[in-house]
Scaffold this active site. Sequence first.
Site, PDB file in Angstrom:
ATOM      1  N   GLU A 150      -7.114   4.870   2.143  1.00  0.00           N
ATOM      2  CA  GLU A 150      -6.992   6.139   1.371  1.00  0.00           C
ATOM      3  C   GLU A 150      -8.050   6.927   2.036  1.00  0.00           C
ATOM      4  OE1 GLU A 150      -7.788   3.902  -2.387  1.00  0.00           O
ATOM      5  OE2 GLU A 150      -5.659   3.366  -2.149  1.00  0.00           O
TER       6      GLU A 150
ATOM      7  N   SER B  16      -0.520  -4.549  -3.183  1.00  0.00           N
ATOM      8  CA  SER B  16       0.159  -4.819  -4.564  1.00  0.00           C
ATOM      9  C   SER B  16       0.352  -6.263  -4.397  1.00  0.00           C
ATOM     10  CB  SER B  16       1.628  -4.733  -4.044  1.00  0.00           C
ATOM     11  OG  SER B  16       1.675  -3.240  -4.149  1.00  0.00           O
TER      12      SER B  16
ATOM     13  N   LYS C  68     -11.708   0.780  -6.765  1.00  0.00           N
ATOM     14  CA  LYS C  68     -11.442   2.365  -6.501  1.00  0.00           C
ATOM     15  C   LYS C  68     -11.959   3.147  -7.607  1.00  0.00           C
ATOM     16  CE  LYS C  68      -7.303   0.600  -4.274  1.00  0.00           C
ATOM     17  NZ  LYS C  68      -5.974   0.965  -3.577  1.00  0.00           N
TER      18      LYS C  68
ATOM     19  N   GLU D 223      -4.016  -4.119   5.423  1.00  0.00           N
ATOM     20  CA  GLU D 223      -3.501  -3.435   4.327  1.00  0.00           C
ATOM     21  C   GLU D 223      -2.552  -2.655   4.671  1.00  0.00           C
ATOM     22  OE1 GLU D 223      -6.721  -3.320   0.509  1.00  0.00           O
ATOM     23  OE2 GLU D 223      -6.735  -1.803   1.736  1.00  0.00           O
TER      24      GLU D 223
ATOM     25  N   GLY E  84      -0.587  -0.211  -3.866  1.00  0.00           N
ATOM     26  CA  GLY E  84      -0.321   0.685  -5.100  1.00  0.00           C
ATOM     27  C   GLY E  84       1.165   0.905  -5.423  1.00  0.00           C
TER      28      GLY E  84
HETATM   29  O1  G3H Z   1      -8.025  -2.212  -1.539  1.00  0.00           O
HETATM   30  C1  G3H Z   1      -7.130  -2.457  -2.124  1.00  0.00           C
HETATM   31  C2  G3H Z   1      -5.864  -2.050  -1.610  1.00  0.00           C
HETATM   32  O2  G3H Z   1      -5.658  -0.908  -1.389  1.00  0.00           O
HETATM   33  C3  G3H Z   1      -4.738  -2.659  -2.696  1.00  0.00           C
HETATM   34  O3  G3H Z   1      -4.160  -2.070  -3.688  1.00  0.00           O
HETATM   35  O4  G3H Z   1      -3.612  -3.982  -4.910  1.00  0.00           O
HETATM   36  O5  G3H Z   1      -3.303  -1.585  -5.830  1.00  0.00           O
HETATM   37  O6  G3H Z   1      -2.077  -2.224  -3.915  1.00  0.00           O
HETATM   38  P1  G3H Z   1      -3.259  -2.427  -4.730  1.00  0.00           P
END
Ligand code: G3H
Length: 249
Positions: free
Chosen positions: A98, A212, A12, A166, A172
Amino acid sequence: MARKFIVGGNWKCNGTAEEVKKIVTMLNEAEVPSEDVVEVVVSPPFVFLTLVKNLLRSDFHVAAQNCWVRKGGAFTGEVSAEMLVNLSIPWVILGHSERRALLNESNEFVGDKVAYALSQGLKVIACVGETLEQRESGSTVAVVAAQTKAIAEKISNWDNVVLAYEPVWAIGTGKVASPAQAQEVHFELRKWLKDNVGAEVAASTRIMYGGSVNGGNCKELASQPDVDGFLVGGASLKPEFIDIIKSAT
Ligand code: G3H
């Protein structure tokens, strides 16, 4: 056809050059199953793509987190698929929730992006997933099916596409989907592909789970028959990413 496990690290909008180098060193020193068993793709912010590509071990690959929907030109701030190809970046993540939520990327726009990226020779991790409200109203399968349909309508070859399921409520938040919840949606997505695209595509297209995922929950999720890998956010910046890669075996 056997589906090779795939683990993606979506970094990210995080990191400095120094921090990125430290993560790459951690990855380069890790002992993980061979590339025949698990495909590993890490996705740094655009500005660090070349740095990471140049330092990263050759059995791990690099993905961009987005690219422009068509050929480049007068689109300030955008990065085109052609530019990624020019820099030998093989993968791109498209349709992340996102971007869908914060930048108003519609299903159709994501479908166009996937089609254009594929046309330029990129491999695509295409993200789908429902919000908590949508899950609670019972529309999870309809939502992910509509997101997948918008992609299916624009492409004719799925060889270079990996779907990433997802759930937005799991991203997150520390609230990972249970193995049964993940399996149920992955099963439905594969069924949708079978009914609407074809049995071969359904059998061969990999579906990653994201939201997560961490070193503690990955093993049980990985044991689900339709979970073919993970797209990892927060934990991909930490040493536990190695444990997640190892959950392939
Ligand atoms: O691209 C990855 C996802 O948005 C998962 O993010 O593992 O921080 O929940 P996370």
